[in-house]
Design a protein around this motif. Sequence first.
Motif, mmCIF file in Angstrom:
data_model
loop_
_atom_site.group_PDB
_atom_site.id
_atom_site.type_symbol
_atom_site.label_atom_id
_atom_site.label_comp_id
_atom_site.label_asym_id
_atom_site.label_seq_id
_atom_site.Cartn_x
_atom_site.Cartn_y
_atom_site.Cartn_z
ATOM 1 N N UNK A 169 0.960 -0.994 -0.042
ATOM 2 C CA UNK A 169 -0.064 -0.045 -0.026
ATOM 3 C C UNK A 169 0.969 1.309 0.218
ATOM 4 N N UNK A 170 0.478 2.215 -0.958
ATOM 5 C CA UNK A 170 1.288 3.601 -0.995
ATOM 6 C C UNK A 170 0.419 4.446 -0.422
ATOM 7 N N UNK A 171 0.756 5.501 0.412
ATOM 8 C CA UNK A 171 -0.402 6.180 1.109
ATOM 9 C C UNK A 171 0.264 7.669 0.881
ATOM 10 N N UNK A 172 -0.548 8.598 0.049
ATOM 11 C CA UNK A 172 0.152 9.953 -0.138
ATOM 12 C C UNK A 172 -1.087 11.045 0.395
ATOM 13 N N UNK A 173 -0.835 11.767 1.678
ATOM 14 C CA UNK A 173 -1.721 12.752 1.892
ATOM 15 C C UNK A 173 -2.079 13.688 0.755
ATOM 16 N N UNK A 174 -3.148 14.301 0.850
ATOM 17 C CA UNK A 174 -3.480 15.376 -0.161
ATOM 18 C C UNK A 174 -4.125 16.489 0.776
ATOM 19 N N UNK A 175 -4.261 17.913 0.333
ATOM 20 C CA UNK A 175 -4.975 18.796 0.976
ATOM 21 C C UNK A 175 -6.225 18.948 0.113
ATOM 22 N N UNK A 176 -6.486 18.694 -0.953
ATOM 23 C CA UNK A 176 -7.760 18.843 -1.788
ATOM 24 C C UNK A 176 -8.081 17.330 -2.347
ATOM 25 N N UNK A 177 -9.406 17.493 -2.490
ATOM 26 C CA UNK A 177 -9.587 15.941 -3.226
ATOM 27 C C UNK A 177 -9.333 15.957 -4.808
ATOM 28 N N UNK A 178 -8.223 15.403 -5.111
ATOM 29 C CA UNK A 178 -7.796 15.102 -6.382
ATOM 30 C C UNK A 178 -7.912 13.802 -6.937
ATOM 31 N N UNK A 179 -8.936 13.433 -7.630
ATOM 32 C CA UNK A 179 -8.983 11.963 -8.073
ATOM 33 C C UNK A 179 -8.354 11.793 -9.463
ATOM 34 N N UNK A 180 -7.659 10.675 -9.511
ATOM 35 C CA UNK A 180 -7.378 10.229 -11.020
ATOM 36 C C UNK A 180 -8.525 10.100 -11.676
ATOM 37 N N UNK A 181 -8.539 10.925 -12.900
ATOM 38 C CA UNK A 181 -9.685 10.833 -13.815
ATOM 39 C C UNK A 181 -10.124 9.418 -14.390
ATOM 40 N N UNK A 182 -9.097 8.208 -14.379
ATOM 41 C CA UNK A 182 -9.426 7.009 -14.685
ATOM 42 C C UNK A 182 -9.730 6.134 -13.353
ATOM 43 N N UNK A 239 1.488 6.448 -11.377
ATOM 44 C CA UNK A 239 0.155 7.017 -11.397
ATOM 45 C C UNK A 239 -0.159 7.977 -10.659
ATOM 46 N N UNK A 240 0.460 7.794 -9.233
ATOM 47 C CA UNK A 240 0.023 8.842 -8.165
ATOM 48 C C UNK A 240 0.827 10.024 -8.292
ATOM 49 N N UNK A 241 1.937 10.087 -8.875
ATOM 50 C CA UNK A 241 2.825 11.047 -8.656
ATOM 51 C C UNK A 241 2.421 12.404 -9.597
ATOM 52 N N UNK A 242 1.557 11.940 -10.533
ATOM 53 C CA UNK A 242 0.905 13.208 -11.389
ATOM 54 C C UNK A 242 -0.014 13.964 -10.635
ATOM 55 N N UNK A 243 -0.351 13.427 -9.549
ATOM 56 C CA UNK A 243 -1.379 14.360 -8.498
ATOM 57 C C UNK A 243 -0.734 14.705 -7.379
ATOM 58 N N UNK A 244 0.260 13.806 -6.669
ATOM 59 C CA UNK A 244 1.150 14.317 -5.782
ATOM 60 C C UNK A 244 2.419 13.572 -5.570
ATOM 61 N N UNK A 245 3.375 14.268 -5.187
ATOM 62 C CA UNK A 245 4.580 13.518 -5.236
ATOM 63 C C UNK A 245 5.184 13.715 -3.717
ATOM 64 N N UNK A 246 5.928 12.482 -3.338
ATOM 65 C CA UNK A 246 6.528 12.354 -2.067
ATOM 66 C C UNK A 246 7.911 12.960 -1.955
ATOM 67 N N UNK A 247 8.377 13.523 -0.672
ATOM 68 C CA UNK A 247 9.908 13.580 -0.860
ATOM 69 C C UNK A 247 10.424 12.586 0.024
ATOM 70 N N UNK A 248 9.711 11.815 0.887
ATOM 71 C CA UNK A 248 10.210 10.576 1.648
ATOM 72 C C UNK A 248 8.885 9.561 1.818
#
Length: 488
Positions: free
Chosen positions: A265-278, A385-394
């Motif tokens: 499981x990869x978990x990335x926090x987001x401030x706003x609800x940005x779904x993957x369009x697909x 796929x996830x990094x187009x919406x949010x990228x992790x520094x760690x």
Amino acid sequence: MKAVLGLDLGTSGLKGVILDERGQKLADARAGYPLRVPQPGWTEQDPRDWAKALREVLEALTSRLPQVEVVAIGLSGQMHGAVFLDREGEPILPAPLWNDQRTVEEARWIEEVIPRPELIRRTGNPAITGFQLPKIVWLKRKHPDLFRRVYKVLLPKDYLGFLLTGNWATEYSDASGTGAMAIRERLWDEELLRALGLAVSLLPDLGESHRVVGGLRPEWARAVGLRAGTPVVAGAGDNAAAAIGLGVSRYRPGTGSVSLGTSGVIFLPLEAPLPDPEGRIHLFCHADGAYHLLGVTLSAAGSLEWLRRIFPEVSLEELLGEAEKVPLGAQGLYFLPFLAGERSPYLEPALRGAWLGLSLVHERGHLVRAVLEGVALSLGVVYEVMRSLSQAEAFLVTGGGSASSLWLSLLGGALQVPLYRVVGEEGAARGAAILAMVGGGVYPDLEAALAATRLPEVAVTEVNPGVRQLLPGYEAWASILLERYRRS
């Protein structure tokens, strides 16, 4: 001494922990229960078994620490399951679980009624076979006599909350994984439910993860040795709760988590609800009041455990030792870890795994190496796929697979993001306990609770950057398999 209690209703058992105000574990306990597979593709459990485990865990914890004052109880558990209850709160049938695949027809029908792009816009996700909403539709369509008896449908952890308090309640992180919640408004989507012929009254009250949903009922207090009226806090779904336990939240921007458990499981926090369009990855509410992306490889450490059972004559340590001697790429051998279908990014329950590129040169160590690389590459594809919406520094990495330095070096190479192994992690039960600290008044807010309970971390320095070179070959094989299974 004041303390909080966290509960996590997992697929294999219920875990409970007691933490002090600094997040140090004072005691833990666990009780198991069976998993039922009545038909291929079906997985279910009896909620009565969960109730029994709840009593066992609470009794074990309180008997070990009789002098500790538990000021609040927090809840977590496996997401997406459906607990069908009658008006008296009695289960009507076993609860279909998160990995149950009986609802393929219902998921397709939901997307006929509400087209996938619109469904993703409203709920953040397409119709997924494992989600709760298709299960409700399945019961109504396939067993109308049983459906007429249903008064409420709860998520697994919320059934524990009902047992403890007598109240029907849930919170946003778990509810956003049902397929029935308007993710921006944080309300049950009544228009969607009406289109499917369902009433919103079937579902429990919604609210924040740290809110108190009720006080401990006197009969439970007497039975397990706790104070009647002890606040029970809503908690969070297992992935959000585990992230809180690690300190992964909006208060630590740029930090995500990777779990190498049975699933990856990869978990990335987001401030706003940005779904993957697909809809290839999940968008859910986080327990911190914001949102998160979730990418899932269904068989991560589960793939290694499956392989270990094939070679019972040697230990896991020996298998991993053999894999270390094999060069990167396993001399042209690829493993696709689709042993139970796949979630991200393919959303294909019928997909199955394979070793590809086998030759006479390959031995047992190559098979093990290919499994480790295949899981790492699978998570690498998910993160692309996830990094187009949010990228992790760690990424903070947890789960049983994180004990393998070889596996972490491959994972770090696939993700190309610094990894940190967490020391002393207690998973979702810890996160539930931290949320209970807020609801129980130990800390004024979640930010303060997370600052006081942060776990130590150790950087993973051995990373194999060459793993990225294997991604094109992996994706090419995956595309071939995906096309085959979608045609069949």
